[in-house]
Scaffold this motif. Structure first.
Motif, short mmCIF file in Angstrom:
data_model
loop_
_atom_site.label_atom_id
_atom_site.label_comp_id
_atom_site.label_asym_id
_atom_site.label_seq_id
_atom_site.Cartn_x
_atom_site.Cartn_y
_atom_site.Cartn_z
N THR A 211 -17.48 19.92 0.09
CA THR A 211 -17.68 18.51 -0.29
C THR A 211 -18.35 18.46 -1.65
O THR A 211 -19.14 19.33 -2.01
CB THR A 211 -18.57 17.79 0.74
N TYR B 37 -14.40 15.20 0.39
CA TYR B 37 -14.07 16.49 1.03
C TYR B 37 -12.82 17.07 0.39
O TYR B 37 -11.80 16.39 0.24
CB TYR B 37 -13.84 16.30 2.53
N GLU B 38 -12.86 18.35 0.00
CA GLU B 38 -11.74 19.06 -0.58
C GLU B 38 -11.16 19.99 0.48
O GLU B 38 -11.84 20.91 0.97
CB GLU B 38 -12.19 19.87 -1.79
N GLU B 39 -9.91 19.74 0.83
CA GLU B 39 -9.29 20.50 1.91
C GLU B 39 -9.03 21.96 1.52
O GLU B 39 -9.13 22.86 2.35
CB GLU B 39 -7.96 19.85 2.31
N GLY B 40 -8.70 22.15 0.26
CA GLY B 40 -8.38 23.54 -0.14
C GLY B 40 -9.57 24.45 -0.04
O GLY B 40 -9.45 25.60 0.41
N THR B 41 -10.70 24.01 -0.41
CA THR B 41 -11.90 24.86 -0.42
C THR B 41 -12.84 24.59 0.74
O THR B 41 -13.84 25.29 0.90
CB THR B 41 -12.66 24.65 -1.75
N ASN B 42 -12.50 23.54 1.52
CA ASN B 42 -13.35 23.17 2.66
C ASN B 42 -14.79 22.88 2.22
O ASN B 42 -15.76 23.27 2.87
CB ASN B 42 -13.34 24.25 3.74
#
Length: 933
Positions: free
Chosen positions: A649, A642-647
């Motif tokens: 996966t 999961y990538e927090e910046g782009t929300n």
């Protein structure tokens, strides 16, 4: 031990299928029953004329008794005084022990079967007495005389003796079966050489060489007759056997009849114990007589030290080719005739004719596959046992060789002929290897370890030939891509020299097909492909991809946006079971130290390294992760991140933990591998080396070891041959074959290989089938002649035989089966005695009468005179009795009388009498009351 004399005491009793449970409250009742059991047996009619029992059972009708006889090696009890002393001592012992079981002592020689005995219980004493003579006294030759002897022995105090019950049995023997000859006509072995066919070589013979039926015994019985209603004296006899109310039949067979299958197998198994070598049996082989030692040395010198001067020197192939005509020349050691040898070789190699025209015989192998698949289904349990045999597929090359060897051993010279045929077989193997001709009747592919070692060796040799053919064809295609298929290939001197130099290089071989890529990759050998290399991915991409088979789905390389291709790889090296055992032993001997473990890993990673090199050549710029994704997908683990910046996966992958361990063998192999296509790699499977090892293995075998390797196929073929005769054999044949197959499977897979017990069981099964065939043939012929009214003899039509066999196999019945003939024959084979339904008036009784009548007519024929039937439903011959004189007449006389006084209780009395041409025996059980004397 009694009076310094050693005896053997044996108890005989009737064995029951189910023993009744004994309860404590029933113990007293059972004791009373035991006390009277001997008395009941004497008067009972249930145990008259038992089919299989001790002689005392037949003479006295007892179900439980004890026999006391001198041990083997001691003196016999011959004098009357010694017998009386022993008998009186037995009386004392019986009373002291309160035993109620009859006890007998054996007198005189054992062959006479002469016994005296005594029994006490329930207030009755029974004395068992016996008279044994070689000739029948004149006054005892009929029932009237025997009744007089019996009544005189009783000495009954009553003026009127109760009527005596009489049971009579006459026995008639049929020894001569003429004009019914033994139905099987065994092949004349001396004539096989002139007209031998593949059917004779590919099938073991079956059947008895002689009639296994020694004699047929007919028992006619008159049970429980009163002395007042039967007359049998010197003047007249009412005992007409055709009117006897009960008939029974018994056959006596040979203990070990001579049978074809058993004879072939026994002679073949006997070769396993021979010690002679090939050279001792054949002398100096013909191939060793030609004098070309100089050429051989020059050829070997060429292999070791290439000559600097370009002169023409012979090679090994030329020398062997020159020697081959000498190997096939007829010499004094050629024990098998040339014409016969040619037929055998054609049977073993059915594609040999097409081989001469250049056909590889692929159709023959296809026919072999179809033949294996079209085998008839066997019973489930039997099929499971046969599948566990470590032999070879039916009709395969190994199978044919085993059957041909068995025929040659029996009919054409024994072990010397076996050695000769094996010598020719090995020469044919070398010829096919050198001239690129595959072996026929073998499954394609790697050796099947479920088969025997010899079959695996032949499969391995076939693999070598196929690899050699493919390699040479590919080399020609790469050298002359424009050459049309089937056209002659002419090589220039420069190209020939280049191909010769390539063939002498040990490091480079052309192994797998790769028709798409033909470019040279010498430049790629100098580029380090490891991840730590300073060579950039772009430089790797400059390499031309080679050895691509097809694209691997939608996968792409991790470092490049290029499709991932599946490479053309080398096939793993096939191995036979002995090579696998050698490799396992070598790996075990390396030990557990670090050096040994590293060497073991290097030996086991040869195939992995080859696949890595082919993968690098097909996918320039690939990394280890790309190889793992294709080669071992389970070691590539994908996870969602999961990538927090782009929300969002995304999927990330990494190697499994075992691939990330330091010092991992896969990482080390990847670092050391180079981008080399499979066609330029060193061969994992050196077919030349393996083929020479197999040829050496075959040539070094002694004839005894050859037989040892071929025996599993012979045993397998013998069992399948018995399976084909299940419809013609007894009911128990199927169960017997299951036991034989189970035991054979264990023996074939064991290291001892003791086939003697299996051979004994196979011979017995063959004899049982022969007995069934003989009896069925005799009854069918008799029935056929009775229907036609003809007196001529002749065998049944072959079509009728096949029809009857097929109907039996399907479980249906024809007219003969409706009459119960086949059931009657099966019962005769399985039971000691079989009752004849309807006695002499039934269908089977008429068949038996016809058999005896035919034998009587044949016995009384003189010259060419033929006696016809006089007519009538009984088919009597004129002046010739329908039955021969009886071989034995048995009488059992019974009554109950008071003895020794008129006021004594009535006690049972019994006398057994047997009258035969060479024996007269009386066995009497005379009882008396011990309470009221």
């Amino acid at each position: 031990m009694f009076a310094n004399f050693r005896f053997l005491m044996t108890r005989y009793y009737l064995k029951r299928d189910v023993e009744p449970e004994i309860k404590n409250d029933e113990l007293e009742d059972q004791v009373e029953e035991v006390l009277s059991s001997a008395i009941e047996d004497i008067i009972s009619r249930e145990n008259d004329f038992p089919a299989r029992a001790h002689c005392l059972v037949r003479w006295f009708g007892l179900r439980d008794f004890i026999v006391l006889c001198p041990t083997v090696g001691n003196d016999i009890i011959a004098s009357e005084n010694r017998a009386k002393i022993l008998l009186s001592s037995l009386c004392i012992a019986i009373n002291n022990t309160n035993s109620h079981v009859p006890v007998f002592i054996q007198l005189s020689q054992r062959s006479r079967r002469f016994f005296l005995g005594i029994c006490e219980g329930g207030g009755i004493r029974t004395n068992f007495e016996m008279v044994h003579l070689n000739k029948v006294p004149q006054h005892c030759n009929h029932l009237a005389g025997l009744l007089s002897v019996f009544k005189g022995k009783l000495s009954c105090p009553l003026q009127l003796i109760p009527p005596v019950d009489v049971t009579i049995r006459f026995t008639y023997a049929l020894h001569e079966w003429s004009p019914y000859s033994w139905p099987q006509s065994p092949p004349d072995i001396s004539d096989i050489t002139e007209d031998i066919t593949p059917s004779l070589l590919g099938k073991l013979p079956f059947g008895a060489l002689e009639d296994p039926i020694v004699e047929l015994l007919l028992f006619t019985t008159w049970p429980c007759l009163s002395e007042d209603i039967v007359v049998d004296n010197d003047i007249h006899s009412d005992l007409d056997l055709t009117q006897a109310p009960a008939w029974a039949v018994k056959v006596r067979t040979k203990d070990e009849p001579a049978c074809l299958l058993g004879e072939f197998l026994e002679e073949f198994v006997a070769l396993c114990h021979r010690k002679e070598s090939q050279q001792q049996l054949l002398g100096k082989l013909p191939g060793e007589e030609f004098d070309d030692s100089n050429e051989i040395s020059q050829a070997l010198n060429k292999l070791a030290r290439p000559h600097p001067i370009p002169v023409t020197l012979p090679n090994l192939s030329a020398v062997v080719s020159k020697a081959r005509p000498n190997l096939h020349k007829k010499s004094e050691v050629s024990l098998i005739d040339d014409s016969l040898l040619d037929k055998i070789l054609i049977f073993l190699f059915p594609n040999s004719v097409s081989t001469l025209t250049g056909d590889q015989g692929s159709e023959k192998n296809d026919d072999f596959q179809n033949c294996v698949e079209e085998k008839e289904m066997l019973p489930a349990e039997l099929d499971d046992h046969i599948r566990s045999f470590k032999s070879a597929p039916p009709d395969s090359l190994t199978w044919r060789l085993a059957l041909a060897m068995c025929q040659v051993n029996h009919s054409y010279g024994g072990i010397a002929a076996v050695a000769h045929l094996w010598h020719e077989f090995v020469l044919e193997m070398r010829y096919r290897w050198e001239n690129n001709f595959t072996l026929p009747c073998l499954e394609w592919g790697a050796p099947n370890l479920a088969y025997c070692l010899l079959h695996q060796k032949l499969q391995m040799l076939n693999c070598c030939i196929q690899r050699k053919i493919a390699r040479e064809w590919q080399r020609n295609q790469q050298s002359f891509p424009s050459t049309a298929s089937g056209s002659a290939i002419s090589l220039s001197p420069q190209k020939t020299e280049q191909m010769n130099s390539e063939s002498e290089d040990e490091e480079e071989f052309f192994e797998c097909e790769d028709g798409n890529e033909n470019s040279e990759i010498e430049s790629s050998m100098d580029i380090d492909s490891s991840p730590s290399s300073e060579v950039s991915v772009n430089k790797k991409m400059q390499l031309q991809p080679e050895g691509r088979l097809r694209q691997c789905g939608s996968l792409t390389l991790l470092l490049l946006d290029e499709p991932l291709y599946i490479p053309v790889t080398q096939e793993p090296a096939p191995m036979t079971e002995d090579i696998l055992e050698e490799h396992a032993e070598v790996l075990v001997q390396l030990g557990t130290n670090p050096e040994g473990a590293a060497l073991r890993a290097r030996m086991q990673s040869a195939c992995l390294t080859s696949d890595m090199e082919a993968f690098k050549a097909a996918n320039p710029g690939a990394c280890l992760e790309d190889f793992v994704r294709w080669y071992s997908p389970r070691d590539w683990i994908e996870e969602e991140v999961y990538e927090e910046g782009t929300n969002t996966t995304r999927i990330e992958g990494h190697l499994s933990p075992r691939m990330q361990v330091s010092g991992n063998m896969w990482q080390e192999a990847w670092d050391n591998s180079r981008p080399v296509p499979a066609r330029r790699q060193k061969r994992l499977f050196d077919d030349t080396k393996e083929a020479e090892k197999i040829l050496h293995f075959l040539a070094s075998l002694k004839p005894a070891m050859v037989v040892h390797h071929l025996l599993p196929m012979v045993i397998h073929a013998a069992i399948l041959l018995l399976v084909d005769h299940i419809p013609e054999g007894p009911r128990s044949l199927s169960h017997t074959l299951e036991q034989i197959a189970a035991k054979a499977a264990r023996v074939i897979r064991s290291s001892e290989h003791k086939y003697e017990e299996i051979l004994k069981l196979i011979c017995q099964a063959e004899a049982n089938v022969a007995c069934a065939q003989s009896l069925m043939s005799k009854f069918c012929q008799t029935e056929s002649k009775m229907k036609s009214g003809s007196g001529e003899s002749g065998l049944p039509q072959q079509a009728e035989k096949k029809k009857s066999t097929k109907l039996k196999q399907l479980g249906t019945s024809d007219e003969t089966d409706d009459d119960g003939v086949w059931e009657f024959v099966l019962n005769i084979l399985e039971q000691p005695e079989v009752d004849v339904p309807g006695a002499g008036k039934g269908k089977l009784g008429k068949l038996l009468r016809r058999l005896f009548a035919e034998a009587q007519m044949s016995t009384h024929l003189e010259g060419d005179e033929k006696l016809e039937f006089s007519g009538g439903k009984h088919h009597h011959y004129p002046m010739i009795p329908e039955f021969p004189p009886p071989v034995g007449r048995e009488f059992i006389l019974r009554t109950k009388t008071p003895r020794p006084a008129s006021y004594s209780n009535h006690s049972p009395q019994r006398m057994y009498c047997v009258l035969s041409p060479n024996e007269f025996r009386l066995g009497g059980a005379f009882s008396e009351d011990t309470t009221f004397q």
